[in-house]
Design a protein around this motif. Structure first.
Motif, PDB file in Angstrom:
ATOM      1  N   ASP A  45     -33.495 -51.445 -42.269  1.00 27.53           N
ATOM      2  CA  ASP A  45     -34.284 -50.234 -41.813  1.00 27.53           C
ATOM      3  C   ASP A  45     -33.878 -49.834 -40.579  1.00 27.53           C
ATOM      4  OD1 ASP A  45     -36.003 -50.911 -43.989  1.00 27.53           O
ATOM      5  OD2 ASP A  45     -37.656 -52.294 -42.950  1.00 27.53           O
ATOM      6  N   PHE A  46     -33.187 -50.639 -39.721  1.00 25.69           N
ATOM      7  CA  PHE A  46     -32.898 -50.270 -38.498  1.00 25.69           C
ATOM      8  C   PHE A  46     -31.590 -49.244 -38.800  1.00 25.69           C
ATOM      9  CE2 PHE A  46     -29.318 -50.699 -35.136  1.00 25.69           C
ATOM     10  CZ  PHE A  46     -29.987 -50.216 -34.284  1.00 25.69           C
ATOM     11  N   MET A  47     -30.737 -49.617 -39.742  1.00 25.72           N
ATOM     12  CA  MET A  47     -29.419 -48.652 -40.040  1.00 25.72           C
ATOM     13  C   MET A  47     -29.874 -47.515 -40.761  1.00 25.72           C
ATOM     14  SD  MET A  47     -27.041 -50.179 -38.666  1.00 25.72           S
ATOM     15  CE  MET A  47     -25.652 -49.278 -39.263  1.00 25.72           C
ATOM     16  N   GLU A  48     -31.080 -47.518 -41.574  1.00 23.25           N
ATOM     17  CA  GLU A  48     -31.502 -46.212 -42.134  1.00 23.25           C
ATOM     18  C   GLU A  48     -32.195 -45.206 -40.920  1.00 23.25           C
ATOM     19  OE1 GLU A  48     -35.193 -46.033 -45.104  1.00 23.25           O
ATOM     20  OE2 GLU A  48     -33.280 -46.677 -45.981  1.00 23.25           O
ATOM     21  N   THR A  49     -32.833 -45.937 -40.162  1.00 22.40           N
ATOM     22  CA  THR A  49     -33.394 -45.351 -38.829  1.00 22.40           C
ATOM     23  C   THR A  49     -32.159 -44.486 -38.006  1.00 22.40           C
ATOM     24  OG1 THR A  49     -35.244 -46.479 -38.794  1.00 22.40           O
ATOM     25  CG2 THR A  49     -34.613 -45.209 -37.129  1.00 22.40           C
ATOM     26  N   MET A  50     -31.082 -45.309 -37.951  1.00 18.08           N
ATOM     27  CA  MET A  50     -29.957 -44.619 -37.333  1.00 18.08           C
ATOM     28  C   MET A  50     -29.121 -43.557 -38.030  1.00 18.08           C
ATOM     29  SD  MET A  50     -29.675 -46.408 -34.623  1.00 18.08           S
ATOM     30  CE  MET A  50     -28.149 -45.951 -33.858  1.00 18.08           C
ATOM     31  N   ARG A  51     -29.223 -43.784 -39.360  1.00 19.81           N
ATOM     32  CA  ARG A  51     -28.549 -42.771 -40.188  1.00 19.81           C
ATOM     33  C   ARG A  51     -29.483 -41.281 -40.290  1.00 19.81           C
ATOM     34  NH1 ARG A  51     -27.056 -47.242 -43.236  1.00 19.81           N
ATOM     35  NH2 ARG A  51     -28.968 -47.076 -44.588  1.00 19.81           N
ATOM     36  N   ALA A  52     -30.861 -41.546 -40.301  1.00 22.80           N
ATOM     37  CA  ALA A  52     -31.731 -40.279 -40.285  1.00 22.80           C
ATOM     38  C   ALA A  52     -31.740 -39.714 -38.888  1.00 22.80           C
ATOM     39  CB  ALA A  52     -33.102 -41.077 -40.466  1.00 22.80           C
ATOM     40  N   SER A  53     -31.076 -40.260 -37.872  1.00 21.33           N
ATOM     41  CA  SER A  53     -31.110 -39.704 -36.605  1.00 21.33           C
ATOM     42  C   SER A  53     -29.732 -38.923 -36.404  1.00 21.33           C
ATOM     43  CB  SER A  53     -31.408 -40.523 -35.416  1.00 21.33           C
ATOM     44  OG  SER A  53     -30.424 -41.663 -35.399  1.00 21.33           O
ATOM     45  N   GLY A  54     -28.801 -39.392 -37.385  1.00 22.70           N
ATOM     46  CA  GLY A  54     -27.501 -38.569 -37.296  1.00 22.70           C
ATOM     47  C   GLY A  54     -26.378 -39.609 -37.116  1.00 22.70           C
ATOM     48  N   VAL A  55     -26.799 -40.700 -36.687  1.00 27.44           N
ATOM     49  CA  VAL A  55     -25.544 -41.674 -36.598  1.00 27.44           C
ATOM     50  C   VAL A  55     -24.933 -42.188 -38.045  1.00 27.44           C
ATOM     51  CG1 VAL A  55     -24.834 -43.879 -35.623  1.00 27.44           C
ATOM     52  CG2 VAL A  55     -26.526 -42.663 -34.525  1.00 27.44           C
ATOM     53  N   HIS A  56     -23.771 -41.872 -38.319  1.00 31.05           N
ATOM     54  CA  HIS A  56     -22.979 -42.070 -39.418  1.00 31.05           C
ATOM     55  C   HIS A  56     -22.262 -43.530 -39.231  1.00 31.05           C
ATOM     56  CE1 HIS A  56     -23.905 -38.286 -40.771  1.00 31.05           C
ATOM     57  NE2 HIS A  56     -23.361 -37.663 -39.763  1.00 31.05           N
TER      58      HIS A  56
END
Length: 148
Positions: free
Chosen positions: A110-121
């Motif tokens: 869930d944390f990684m999904e949030t990071m990806r949604a905020s633009g972190v690849h």
């Protein structure tokens, strides 16, 4: 024991390992996907094609999986759901999911999904290597030996 495979993203080499194991042991092996999956012409190996859509294949696997079945998936929420039913889950990379670690893995996902949604690849996982293939085959063999 039956084996259910979340087949949409399952690597070909893992499918081949599963085909050989099902042929050798006679265990029921079913691939679930929203596209046609070619399987060998053996009575104990089948595929189910579900309609396209978000989590349709996952929901079908959850519906069909029973206690002591094995689900092959890299989808951590799917692994958590089938484990609640008493099934076992194994990733194509050879990682056996456990009741002790599944909650932390869900949190990290869930944390990684949030990071990806905020633009972190994050770049995604590395290609499947020989160590992961061997780990998968070893875990699968141990599980089949235990339950057959």
């Amino acid at each position: 024991m039956k084996i259910w495979v979340d087949a949409d993203a399952c690597p070909v080499v893992i499918k081949e390992i599963l085909f050989k194991a099902a042929k050798r042991t006679g265990v029921w092996l079913t691939f679930v996907a929203n596209q046609p999956i070619r399987v060998p012409s053996l009575q104990n190996i089948t595929s189910i094609q579900v309609p396209p859509g978000f989590d349709v294949a996952d929901n079908e696997i959850v519906r069909l999986a029973e206690k002591d079945d094995l689900v092959i998936t890299s989808d951590i929420p799917l692994a958590a759901e089938v484990m609640e039913k008493g099934a076992h889950a194994l990733s194509p990379r050879g990682e056996a999911y456990s009741t002790e670690t599944i909650k932390s893995r869900l949190s990290m996902r869930d944390f990684m999904e949030t990071m990806r949604a905020s633009g972190v690849h994050s770049g995604g996982p590395p290609p499947l290597g020989n160590a992961e293939k061997q780990a998968f085959a070893n875990h699968l063999d141990r599980m089949l030996t235990r339950y057959l």
